[in-house]
Design an enzyme around this catalytic site. Sequence first.
Site, PDB file in Angstrom:
ATOM      1  N   CYS A 115       0.750  -1.181   0.420  1.00 36.34           N
ATOM      2  CA  CYS A 115       0.009   0.025   0.207  1.00 36.34           C
ATOM      3  C   CYS A 115       0.855   0.878   0.213  1.00 36.34           C
ATOM      4  O   CYS A 115       1.174   2.131  -1.015  1.00 36.34           O
ATOM      5  CB  CYS A 115      -0.783   0.367   1.186  1.00 36.34           C
ATOM      6  SG  CYS A 115      -1.995   1.508   1.387  1.00 36.34           S
ATOM      7  N   CYS A 207      -3.399   3.731   9.916  1.00 31.74           N
ATOM      8  CA  CYS A 207      -2.254   3.074  10.120  1.00 31.74           C
ATOM      9  C   CYS A 207      -0.951   3.800  11.244  1.00 31.74           C
ATOM     10  O   CYS A 207       0.319   3.452  11.372  1.00 31.74           O
ATOM     11  CB  CYS A 207      -1.038   2.797   8.805  1.00 31.74           C
ATOM     12  SG  CYS A 207      -1.694   2.004   7.365  1.00 31.74           S
ATOM     13  N   CYS A 232       8.428   3.073   5.497  1.00 30.84           N
ATOM     14  CA  CYS A 232       7.580   3.190   4.730  1.00 30.84           C
ATOM     15  C   CYS A 232       7.988   2.149   3.173  1.00 30.84           C
ATOM     16  O   CYS A 232       7.533   2.351   2.291  1.00 30.84           O
ATOM     17  CB  CYS A 232       6.228   4.202   4.085  1.00 30.84           C
ATOM     18  SG  CYS A 232       7.574   5.805   3.869  1.00 30.84           S
TER      19      CYS A 232
END
Length: 241
Positions: A115, A207, A232
């Site tokens: 994602c 998140c 990330c």
Amino acid sequence: MMTTFDIEQLQTELDQKNPRVILKKALELFDNIAISFSGAEDVVLIDMALAIRKDIQVFSLDTGRLHPETYRFMEKVRKHYQIDIELLTPDRDVLDSFVKKKGLFSFYEDGHQECCGIRKVEPLKRKLAHLDAWITGQRKDQSLDTRQDIPEVQIDTAFSTAEHQLVKFNPLLNWSSAQVWDYIEAYQVPYNELHEKGFISIGCEPCTRAVLPNQHERSGRWWWEAGAKKECGLHAGNLKK
């Protein structure tokens, strides 16, 4: 284009220097340079950079999943400094296909990397391909696992290519969270109102959560995953192979 030798010289020159010195050098060396903006540290950098050069380029990643407070924060910064903020968005076709196939919360089951790759890393990669250098708000004390060894200036190994060498500056590297917030208070720098609700490190809404007293600031990010990999992909070069 700077050579590796030049970078090593620059690392030596900027080692342990204060953020203003590092910023000034970065803005002197590169015209085609931009500040990546998302959190409190980045606004401190914008505040400092505008005192050095008025035509700074600022961009931010709009993943489509940010908190409402974060969108309001972006607008507050834009108006406060009277600057343009370029919002980078995911590739629509890739995102549509991903959501159709996996839904909106697949990261709780199979991890955040896919994602984040679509919503953050790919749009950033597109932007960085057109820059010679970028400036981040990374600090060593944000992560004991992934940010201890980063220098004040480096070749960005995650986004450089054989044809395009990208330089990355980390002016706030040696500052603590307390120093950042002292600056914010002293210079009345805008900040995200989520900080008043227990949030320290703020990412996408699904998140990110508030942290408890004395919990490390990155523990509120991707809390369902192992603590050692709290990146990330924007700073993938920090991860130990």
